[in-house]
Motif scaffolding. Sequence first.
Motif, PDB file in Angstrom:
ATOM      1  N   THR A  16      41.562 -46.916  26.576  1.00  6.51           N
ATOM      2  CA  THR A  16      40.787 -45.723  26.959  1.00  6.51           C
ATOM      3  C   THR A  16      40.278 -45.027  25.684  1.00  6.51           C
ATOM      4  N   ASN A  17      39.345 -44.105  25.885  1.00  2.00           N
ATOM      5  CA  ASN A  17      38.833 -43.339  24.745  1.00  2.00           C
ATOM      6  C   ASN A  17      39.955 -42.537  24.077  1.00  2.00           C
ATOM      7  N   ASP A  28      37.379 -38.336  23.750  1.00  2.00           N
ATOM      8  CA  ASP A  28      36.861 -38.861  25.030  1.00  2.00           C
ATOM      9  C   ASP A  28      35.523 -38.186  25.345  1.00  2.00           C
ATOM     10  N   SER A  32      32.263 -40.437  25.822  1.00  2.00           N
ATOM     11  CA  SER A  32      31.709 -40.452  27.191  1.00  2.00           C
ATOM     12  C   SER A  32      30.275 -39.943  27.200  1.00  2.00           C
ATOM     13  N   LYS A  38      34.177 -45.263  29.182  1.00  2.00           N
ATOM     14  CA  LYS A  38      35.450 -44.567  29.393  1.00  2.00           C
ATOM     15  C   LYS A  38      36.620 -45.445  28.942  1.00  2.00           C
ATOM     16  N   GLU A  39      36.504 -46.750  29.173  1.00  2.96           N
ATOM     17  CA  GLU A  39      37.556 -47.685  28.758  1.00  2.96           C
ATOM     18  C   GLU A  39      36.959 -49.074  28.588  1.00  2.96           C
ATOM     19  N   GLU A 268      30.815 -48.384  31.701  1.00  6.42           N
ATOM     20  CA  GLU A 268      31.867 -47.352  31.755  1.00  6.42           C
ATOM     21  C   GLU A 268      33.246 -47.979  31.662  1.00  6.42           C
TER      22      GLU A 268
END
Length: 316
Positions: A16-17, A28, A32, A38-39, A268
């Motif tokens: 993930t971020n 994040d 984003s 996002k991941e 995403e």
Amino acid sequence: MKISGTGVALPQLRVTNDMIAQYVDTSDEWISSRTGIKERPMISTESLIDLGAKAAKDAIAKAGLAPTDIDLFICSNVVNSYVTPSLACIIQGEIGATCPCFDINNACAGFMTAMDMADGYISSGKYKNILVVCAEEPSRIVDWKSRDACILFGDAASAAVLTAGDSLKTMKFSTKSMPDVLYYRRKLEYNPFLKKEEFNKPLQMNGRDVFKTAVSFSSADIKEVVEATGWKMEDVDMFVLHQANLRIIEAIRQRLDLPDEKVPHNVERMGNTSSACIPILLNELIEAGKIKKGDKLVFSAFGAGFSSAACTYVWE
Ligand code: UT7
């Protein structure tokens, strides 16, 4: 030429971020809003060879073939732990294929480059069933101490079996030499006769230049292939674009005035998996029943080089 089977193999770890923000100065919120990501899947324990073999077996089975039916195997890869032999030669042994094999390195445009080559081989009658595996591990070359590029990429393998058919309509593939905007250099370790300076550089990227070039090349390619096929933009059912950055996808969509629902994306969840992007997205669309027989598709990809490709395609 037509695609008669697709396959995907992803590493288990999803980064993930927030996980990246533990190691470099980012957030994040920044990732984003600037990229949509996002991941992304990332290799932590797997080998790229195993992922490539798994994706290949999946695609071959879906094409209703056995590995020994494959006449040629092209692997698209930027980097892996072997410099030689080619990844295709190694994966061939893992899947039990017996055909000639080689790798191509054309970064994010690799799948479309392989499609173009396969179309030539199939049209000439030289080969009937061609396996393309896109096995990519960008996490091996990004600089994990800098926030510039490590946030963008994911690791993955995807595959497609290409056979004789009338699906591929018009293909455009072009390259403009721009090595400075996106590159990775490695130093020669030791040669007693070397009399010049050598250096290592993890992946270097001028993000803004890549962004602008990607949007202008991809939009122009798409227009050109749609017109050359005798279609209008509104005839196209789905635009399957390289998944580099949601803002790039959105800029292309706006420039060509395309409706949202015709431009699917998974960046995403996947990040940019280089040449693996397009077959992964295609596989998802097929599994979700979003592509049906007779649908008019456009594929478009761009990447380091700068190489860019687009084609029109009717789903069989
Ligand atoms: O297949 C092709 C692969 N490559 C690509 O697709 C890259 C295409 N380019 C892009 O996606 C975008 O250019 C990026 C996402 C890489 C960067 O977005 P940007 O809107 O072009 O940002 P920028 O490079 O202009 O940087 C804006 C600011 C800078 O700070 P200052 O100078 O305004 O204070 C950067 O230092 O954002 C900073 N920045 C970051 N901040 C937090 C750059 N990277 C990051 C980061 N986290 N990861």
